[in-house]
Design a protein around this motif. Structure first.
Motif, PDB file in Angstrom:
ATOM      1  N   ALA A 118       1.106  -1.224   0.088  1.00 29.21           N
ATOM      2  CA  ALA A 118      -0.061  -0.138  -0.048  1.00 29.21           C
ATOM      3  C   ALA A 118       0.815   1.260   0.012  1.00 29.21           C
ATOM      4  CB  ALA A 118      -0.975   0.153   1.145  1.00 29.21           C
ATOM      5  N   ALA A 171       2.312   1.895  -3.533  1.00 28.34           N
ATOM      6  CA  ALA A 171       1.450   2.112  -4.351  1.00 28.34           C
ATOM      7  C   ALA A 171       1.029   3.727  -4.226  1.00 28.34           C
ATOM      8  CB  ALA A 171      -0.095   1.502  -4.000  1.00 28.34           C
ATOM      9  N   ASP A 172       0.742   4.233  -3.085  1.00 24.51           N
ATOM     10  CA  ASP A 172       0.801   5.675  -2.740  1.00 24.51           C
ATOM     11  C   ASP A 172       1.664   6.263  -3.592  1.00 24.51           C
ATOM     12  OD1 ASP A 172      -2.018   5.215  -1.716  1.00 24.51           O
ATOM     13  OD2 ASP A 172      -1.227   5.105   0.555  1.00 24.51           O
ATOM     14  N   HIS A 185       1.593   6.867  -7.261  1.00 26.36           N
ATOM     15  CA  HIS A 185       0.608   7.892  -7.740  1.00 26.36           C
ATOM     16  C   HIS A 185       1.086   8.542  -8.890  1.00 26.36           C
ATOM     17  CE1 HIS A 185      -2.528  10.539  -8.011  1.00 26.36           C
ATOM     18  NE2 HIS A 185      -3.587   9.718  -7.362  1.00 26.36           N
ATOM     19  N   ASP A 236      -4.534   6.877  -0.315  1.00 22.33           N
ATOM     20  CA  ASP A 236      -5.668   6.139  -0.373  1.00 22.33           C
ATOM     21  C   ASP A 236      -5.385   4.718  -0.134  1.00 22.33           C
ATOM     22  OD1 ASP A 236      -7.220   8.382  -1.026  1.00 22.33           O
ATOM     23  OD2 ASP A 236      -7.214   8.113  -3.307  1.00 22.33           O
ATOM     24  N   HIS A 237      -4.298   4.012  -0.520  1.00 15.46           N
ATOM     25  CA  HIS A 237      -4.138   2.798  -0.244  1.00 15.46           C
ATOM     26  C   HIS A 237      -3.832   2.509   1.009  1.00 15.46           C
ATOM     27  CE1 HIS A 237      -3.360   3.402  -4.683  1.00 15.46           C
ATOM     28  NE2 HIS A 237      -3.701   2.031  -4.838  1.00 15.46           N
ATOM     29  N   VAL A 238      -2.914   3.130   1.735  1.00 10.66           N
ATOM     30  CA  VAL A 238      -2.612   2.982   3.139  1.00 10.66           C
ATOM     31  C   VAL A 238      -3.876   3.287   3.841  1.00 10.66           C
ATOM     32  CG1 VAL A 238      -1.066   3.844   4.990  1.00 10.66           C
ATOM     33  CG2 VAL A 238      -0.183   3.524   3.021  1.00 10.66           C
ATOM     34  N   ASP A 239      -4.603   4.163   3.711  1.00 13.56           N
ATOM     35  CA  ASP A 239      -5.803   4.558   4.209  1.00 13.56           C
ATOM     36  C   ASP A 239      -6.990   3.126   4.151  1.00 13.56           C
ATOM     37  OD1 ASP A 239      -6.993   6.551   5.845  1.00 13.56           O
ATOM     38  OD2 ASP A 239      -8.014   7.534   4.303  1.00 13.56           O
ATOM     39  N   ASP A 240      -6.994   2.582   3.045  1.00 16.89           N
ATOM     40  CA  ASP A 240      -7.705   1.370   2.896  1.00 16.89           C
ATOM     41  C   ASP A 240      -7.364   0.143   3.568  1.00 16.89           C
ATOM     42  OD1 ASP A 240      -9.490   2.725   1.277  1.00 16.89           O
ATOM     43  OD2 ASP A 240      -8.870   2.013  -0.602  1.00 16.89           O
ATOM     44  N   VAL A 241      -6.069   0.134   3.609  1.00 16.45           N
ATOM     45  CA  VAL A 241      -5.574  -1.014   4.416  1.00 16.45           C
ATOM     46  C   VAL A 241      -5.701  -1.057   6.084  1.00 16.45           C
ATOM     47  CG1 VAL A 241      -3.481  -2.101   4.993  1.00 16.45           C
ATOM     48  CG2 VAL A 241      -3.844  -1.859   2.615  1.00 16.45           C
ATOM     49  N   GLU A 296      -9.403  -3.439   2.821  1.00 17.87           N
ATOM     50  CA  GLU A 296      -8.256  -4.299   1.966  1.00 17.87           C
ATOM     51  C   GLU A 296      -8.814  -5.843   2.514  1.00 17.87           C
ATOM     52  OE1 GLU A 296      -7.162  -4.120  -1.016  1.00 17.87           O
ATOM     53  OE2 GLU A 296      -8.138  -2.104  -1.071  1.00 17.87           O
TER      54      GLU A 296
END
Length: 212
Positions: free
Chosen positions: A27, A30-31, A34, A81-86, A91
């Motif tokens: 994650a 991925a952020d 971006h 967004d990715h770290v937030d979702d995890v 996730e």
């Protein structure tokens, strides 16, 4: 619409860091990858923002460009967004930052700052400026470091977060966060935890997230 965000730096053994990496490293990468991330970073490095108290005062010539730069900086330093979702368990419902990263931490081994309608990393980066911010490991407040990496990075973190009296005063003015009585600021907490982790030979996990 209101929101609450948190930024935390917590200390862990290398075994725990290795376990967290399975969930968090993809994650974080991925952020960082971006499409706009590098452009936003370069823009801020090239053109640091003025005092935040002047950001929206009047329109004037260049007002559109200034507003664009402010919004770019806010997007750069907001939780990814990715770290937030995890971290929120979106996730993988079996993993949540509150239970799997922050639970059981003592005040000595962790720095945690929570704010409504504000982002702590944004305030820190604005307070210290792009040159100092570039010394901090990871990407805009997120990182996973082994004990060895914590010790190796400590001199850079000390350079980023150690201030002469006039520098400290200027940084405090540019830190727009409101703190409760006795609450540790973003100018103090990260270096304290970094130094303690280095002495204890522990790794560090930094994450910025929305709590609601």
């Amino acid at each position: 619409m209101g929101f609450m965000s948190a930024w935390a730096i917590s200390s862990h053994t290398d075994d725990v860091i290795a376990g967290l990496s399975v969930h968090l490293l993809p994650a974080m990468r991925a952020d960082r990858a971006h499409p706009e991330a590098e452009r936003r970073w370069r823009q801020w490095q090239r053109e640091p923002l003025p005092d935040h108290r002047t950001w929206y005062s009047g329109v004037g010539e260049g007002g559109e460009a200034r507003t664009s730069a402010i919004e770019s900086f806010r997007a750069l330093t907001a939780p990814g967004d990715h770290v937030d979702d995890v971290c929120a368990g979106r996730e993988d419902p079996s993993f949540h930052v509150l239970d799997d990263v922050w639970e059981g931490q003592s005040d000595d081994s962790m720095f945690l700052t929570v704010h409504r309608k504000e982002y702590a990393v944004s305030a820190l980066f604005h307070a210290i400026g792009p040159t100092r911010a570039a010394l901090l490991p990871g990407w805009c407040g997120t990182f996973l470091l082994t004990a060895a990496q914590v010790r190796e990075s400590l001199p850079d973190v000390e350079r980023a977060l150690t201030f002469a009296p006039a520098e400290r005063e200027a940084a405090e003015v540019r830190d727009w966060l409101d703190y409760g009585e006795g609450e540790e600021s973003v100018l103090d907490g990260p270096l304290r935890v970094w130094s303690a982790a280095a002495r204890a030979r522990l790794g560090l996990c930094g994450v910025a997230v929305h709590l609601c």
